[in-house]
Write a protein that holds these residues in place. Structure first.
Motif, PDB file in Angstrom:
ATOM      1  N   SER A 148       0.833  -1.233  -0.042  1.00 14.99           N
ATOM      2  CA  SER A 148      -0.052   0.052   0.021  1.00 14.99           C
ATOM      3  C   SER A 148       0.820   1.166  -0.078  1.00 14.99           C
ATOM      4  CB  SER A 148      -0.861   0.113   1.181  1.00 14.99           C
ATOM      5  OG  SER A 148      -1.802  -1.082   1.198  1.00 14.99           O
ATOM      6  N   MET A 149       2.194   1.317   0.767  1.00  9.59           N
ATOM      7  CA  MET A 149       2.617   2.318   0.904  1.00  9.59           C
ATOM      8  C   MET A 149       3.593   2.709  -0.280  1.00  9.59           C
ATOM      9  SD  MET A 149       2.137   4.007   3.689  1.00  9.59           S
ATOM     10  CE  MET A 149       3.416   5.228   3.979  1.00  9.59           C
ATOM     11  N   LEU A 150       4.068   1.530  -0.893  1.00 14.04           N
ATOM     12  CA  LEU A 150       4.620   1.853  -2.077  1.00 14.04           C
ATOM     13  C   LEU A 150       4.007   2.283  -3.213  1.00 14.04           C
ATOM     14  CD1 LEU A 150       6.978  -1.637  -2.019  1.00 14.04           C
ATOM     15  CD2 LEU A 150       7.950   0.571  -1.716  1.00 14.04           C
ATOM     16  N   ARG A 151       2.903   1.744  -3.195  1.00 14.45           N
ATOM     17  CA  ARG A 151       1.842   2.206  -4.446  1.00 14.45           C
ATOM     18  C   ARG A 151       1.538   3.642  -4.275  1.00 14.45           C
ATOM     19  NH1 ARG A 151       0.215  -0.209  -9.282  1.00 14.45           N
ATOM     20  NH2 ARG A 151      -1.666   0.611  -9.848  1.00 14.45           N
ATOM     21  N   ASN A 152       1.093   3.884  -2.854  1.00 13.92           N
ATOM     22  CA  ASN A 152       0.708   5.438  -2.460  1.00 13.92           C
ATOM     23  C   ASN A 152       1.892   6.474  -2.778  1.00 13.92           C
ATOM     24  OD1 ASN A 152      -1.591   4.697  -1.814  1.00 13.92           O
ATOM     25  ND2 ASN A 152      -1.303   4.386   0.458  1.00 13.92           N
ATOM     26  N   ARG A 153       3.141   6.058  -2.887  1.00 15.86           N
ATOM     27  CA  ARG A 153       4.227   6.649  -3.189  1.00 15.86           C
ATOM     28  C   ARG A 153       4.556   6.945  -4.572  1.00 15.86           C
ATOM     29  NH1 ARG A 153       8.884   5.500   1.511  1.00 15.86           N
ATOM     30  NH2 ARG A 153       7.416   5.773   3.287  1.00 15.86           N
ATOM     31  N   GLY A 154       3.672   6.113  -5.236  1.00 15.59           N
ATOM     32  CA  GLY A 154       3.770   6.368  -6.824  1.00 15.59           C
ATOM     33  C   GLY A 154       4.774   5.312  -7.502  1.00 15.59           C
ATOM     34  N   HIS A 155       5.377   4.436  -6.884  1.00 13.13           N
ATOM     35  CA  HIS A 155       6.235   3.148  -7.397  1.00 13.13           C
ATOM     36  C   HIS A 155       5.386   2.471  -8.166  1.00 13.13           C
ATOM     37  CE1 HIS A 155       9.389   5.111  -5.239  1.00 13.13           C
ATOM     38  NE2 HIS A 155       8.888   5.074  -4.209  1.00 13.13           N
ATOM     39  N   ARG A 156       5.953   1.678  -9.356  1.00 13.29           N
ATOM     40  CA  ARG A 156       4.944   0.838 -10.064  1.00 13.29           C
ATOM     41  C   ARG A 156       5.428  -0.554  -9.357  1.00 13.29           C
ATOM     42  NH1 ARG A 156       4.893   0.941 -16.606  1.00 13.29           N
ATOM     43  NH2 ARG A 156       3.171  -0.526 -16.071  1.00 13.29           N
ATOM     44  N   LEU A 157       4.619  -1.456  -9.276  1.00 15.71           N
ATOM     45  CA  LEU A 157       4.767  -2.821  -8.595  1.00 15.71           C
ATOM     46  C   LEU A 157       4.732  -3.762  -9.645  1.00 15.71           C
ATOM     47  CD1 LEU A 157       3.074  -2.182  -5.302  1.00 15.71           C
ATOM     48  CD2 LEU A 157       5.241  -1.520  -5.894  1.00 15.71           C
ATOM     49  N   GLY A 158       5.556  -4.722  -9.492  1.00 15.23           N
ATOM     50  CA  GLY A 158       5.477  -6.143 -10.649  1.00 15.23           C
ATOM     51  C   GLY A 158       5.512  -7.479  -9.538  1.00 15.23           C
ATOM     52  N   LEU A 159       5.437  -8.333 -10.336  1.00 19.17           N
ATOM     53  CA  LEU A 159       5.507  -9.646  -9.795  1.00 19.17           C
ATOM     54  C   LEU A 159       6.259 -10.381 -10.896  1.00 19.17           C
ATOM     55  CD1 LEU A 159       4.359 -11.231  -7.084  1.00 19.17           C
ATOM     56  CD2 LEU A 159       2.883 -12.261  -8.631  1.00 19.17           C
ATOM     57  N   VAL A 160       7.429 -11.249 -10.400  1.00 20.69           N
ATOM     58  CA  VAL A 160       7.850 -12.351 -11.127  1.00 20.69           C
ATOM     59  C   VAL A 160       7.972 -13.562 -10.345  1.00 20.69           C
ATOM     60  CG1 VAL A 160       9.988 -13.168 -12.352  1.00 20.69           C
ATOM     61  CG2 VAL A 160       9.327 -10.944 -12.717  1.00 20.69           C
ATOM     62  N   THR A 161       7.503 -14.766 -10.642  1.00 28.01           N
ATOM     63  CA  THR A 161       7.470 -15.716 -10.019  1.00 28.01           C
ATOM     64  C   THR A 161       7.405 -17.148 -10.987  1.00 28.01           C
ATOM     65  OG1 THR A 161       5.851 -17.157  -8.581  1.00 28.01           O
ATOM     66  CG2 THR A 161       4.811 -15.956 -10.062  1.00 28.01           C
ATOM     67  N   ASP A 162       8.057 -18.219 -10.258  1.00 24.66           N
ATOM     68  CA  ASP A 162       7.981 -19.549 -10.943  1.00 24.66           C
ATOM     69  C   ASP A 162       7.098 -20.321 -10.635  1.00 24.66           C
ATOM     70  OD1 ASP A 162      10.293 -18.944 -12.480  1.00 24.66           O
ATOM     71  OD2 ASP A 162      11.633 -20.068 -11.091  1.00 24.66           O
ATOM     72  N   GLY A 163       6.374 -21.117 -11.488  1.00 26.69           N
ATOM     73  CA  GLY A 163       5.241 -21.966 -11.160  1.00 26.69           C
ATOM     74  C   GLY A 163       4.146 -22.082 -12.225  1.00 26.69           C
ATOM     75  N   ARG A 164       3.305 -23.093 -12.153  1.00 27.40           N
ATOM     76  CA  ARG A 164       2.264 -23.207 -13.025  1.00 27.40           C
ATOM     77  C   ARG A 164       1.449 -21.977 -12.838  1.00 27.40           C
ATOM     78  NH1 ARG A 164       3.965 -27.805 -11.103  1.00 27.40           N
ATOM     79  NH2 ARG A 164       4.511 -29.552 -12.685  1.00 27.40           N
ATOM     80  N   SER A 165       0.736 -21.562 -14.148  1.00 30.19           N
ATOM     81  CA  SER A 165      -0.042 -20.700 -14.353  1.00 30.19           C
ATOM     82  C   SER A 165      -1.353 -20.597 -13.415  1.00 30.19           C
ATOM     83  CB  SER A 165      -0.762 -20.496 -15.855  1.00 30.19           C
ATOM     84  OG  SER A 165      -1.404 -19.358 -15.937  1.00 30.19           O
ATOM     85  N   VAL A 166      -2.069 -21.812 -13.549  1.00 31.48           N
ATOM     86  CA  VAL A 166      -3.255 -21.849 -12.627  1.00 31.48           C
ATOM     87  C   VAL A 166      -3.011 -21.875 -11.340  1.00 31.48           C
ATOM     88  CG1 VAL A 166      -3.221 -24.530 -12.559  1.00 31.48           C
ATOM     89  CG2 VAL A 166      -5.372 -23.284 -12.148  1.00 31.48           C
ATOM     90  N   THR A 167      -1.775 -22.299 -10.628  1.00 30.78           N
ATOM     91  CA  THR A 167      -1.546 -22.472  -9.402  1.00 30.78           C
ATOM     92  C   THR A 167      -1.238 -20.983  -8.834  1.00 30.78           C
ATOM     93  OG1 THR A 167      -0.412 -24.709  -9.576  1.00 30.78           O
ATOM     94  CG2 THR A 167      -0.093 -23.319  -7.430  1.00 30.78           C
ATOM     95  N   GLN A 168      -0.256 -20.422  -9.729  1.00 33.54           N
ATOM     96  CA  GLN A 168       0.129 -18.878  -9.113  1.00 33.54           C
ATOM     97  C   GLN A 168      -1.007 -17.995  -9.353  1.00 33.54           C
ATOM     98  OE1 GLN A 168       2.267 -20.611  -7.696  1.00 33.54           O
ATOM     99  NE2 GLN A 168       4.058 -18.961  -7.695  1.00 33.54           N
ATOM    100  N   ARG A 169      -2.050 -17.904 -10.549  1.00 33.14           N
ATOM    101  CA  ARG A 169      -2.938 -17.070 -10.548  1.00 33.14           C
ATOM    102  C   ARG A 169      -3.847 -17.284  -9.529  1.00 33.14           C
ATOM    103  NH1 ARG A 169      -2.042 -12.886 -14.116  1.00 33.14           N
ATOM    104  NH2 ARG A 169      -0.770 -13.471 -15.656  1.00 33.14           N
TER     105      ARG A 169
END
Length: 212
Positions: A79-100
């Motif tokens: 929440s704080m990172l987003r409120n400060r205007g930073h873009r947030l991303g996610l990089v994760t290994d795994g199967r699509s259905v599981t991680q989604r």
């Protein structure tokens, strides 16, 4: 700044997903199976304890919608990172259905740009290849500053270090039961994080980033 996170054992404790999967298997095949599964020291031991076909259990394990929640430390930090205007991303290994399913259960779409979510099965390669990191830089611009936050020194920091990102290791202290070894001894230099933190809220100290 673009701040990109690993998922499991970084934004939440992966053991919570494992326990959710055990409960889902027990609901499907018999509640008497839950106690021996919960007592097991690993998913493999838990599957062996049921006497059921491994393939059937793995299907439930991978495809069930997990009963997991975003810890308050993660919620506050995102929440704080987003409120400060930073873009947030996610990089994760795994199967699509599981991680989604994990992403939806944790409500991460509230904070993370959908176009900056990369799952290895969807990308076609794991995070060691660097493809997901390169695609994020293409979307956000090579002149931006990039941070990757993960927990596994064997694979989380190699690509980011190669591309000049600030790589940050979240130690076990935040959740207390990481599934994978976090020891740094003997690892090649490209595996090592440039910063080590014990709690996600330390990410809010951007003066510390500027000094690195």
């Amino acid at each position: 700044m673009t701040v990109v996170f690993d998922l499991d054992d970084t934004l939440y404790a992966e053991m919570e997903f494992v326990r959710s999967a055990y409960r889902a298997i027990a609901r499907r095949y018999g509640l008497h199976l839950l106690d021996p599964m919960m007592r097991a020291s690993s998913p493999r031991e838990a599957f062996d304890s049921t006497g059921l076909p491994i393939a059937d259990q793995l299907k439930v394990y991978r495809e069930h919608f997990p009963d997991i929640r975003l810890p308050w430390l993660s919620l506050y930090t995102l929440s704080m990172l987003r409120n400060r205007g930073h873009r947030l991303g996610l990089v994760t290994d795994g199967r699509s259905v599981t991680q989604r399913n994990k992403i939806r259960a944790l409500g991460l779409e509230r904070f993370i740009d959908p176009e900056l979510i990369f799952i290895s099965e969807e990308v076609g390669s794991d995070k060691l290849s660097g493809q997901a990191f390169g695609r994020i830089m293409a979307l956000c611009g090579e002149n931006d500053k990039y941070v990757y936050v993960g927990d596994n020194p064997h694979k989380d920091f190699v690509a980011g270090n190669r591309l000049g990102w600030l790589t940050v290791c979240l130690l076990d202290g935040a959740f207390g039961e990481n599934l994978f070894d976090q020891s740094l001894g003997g690892l090649p230099i490209e595996n090592l994080p440039r910063k080590i933190i014990c709690g996600l809220t330390e990410l809010l100290d951007f003066d510390g980033f500027a000094k690195l």
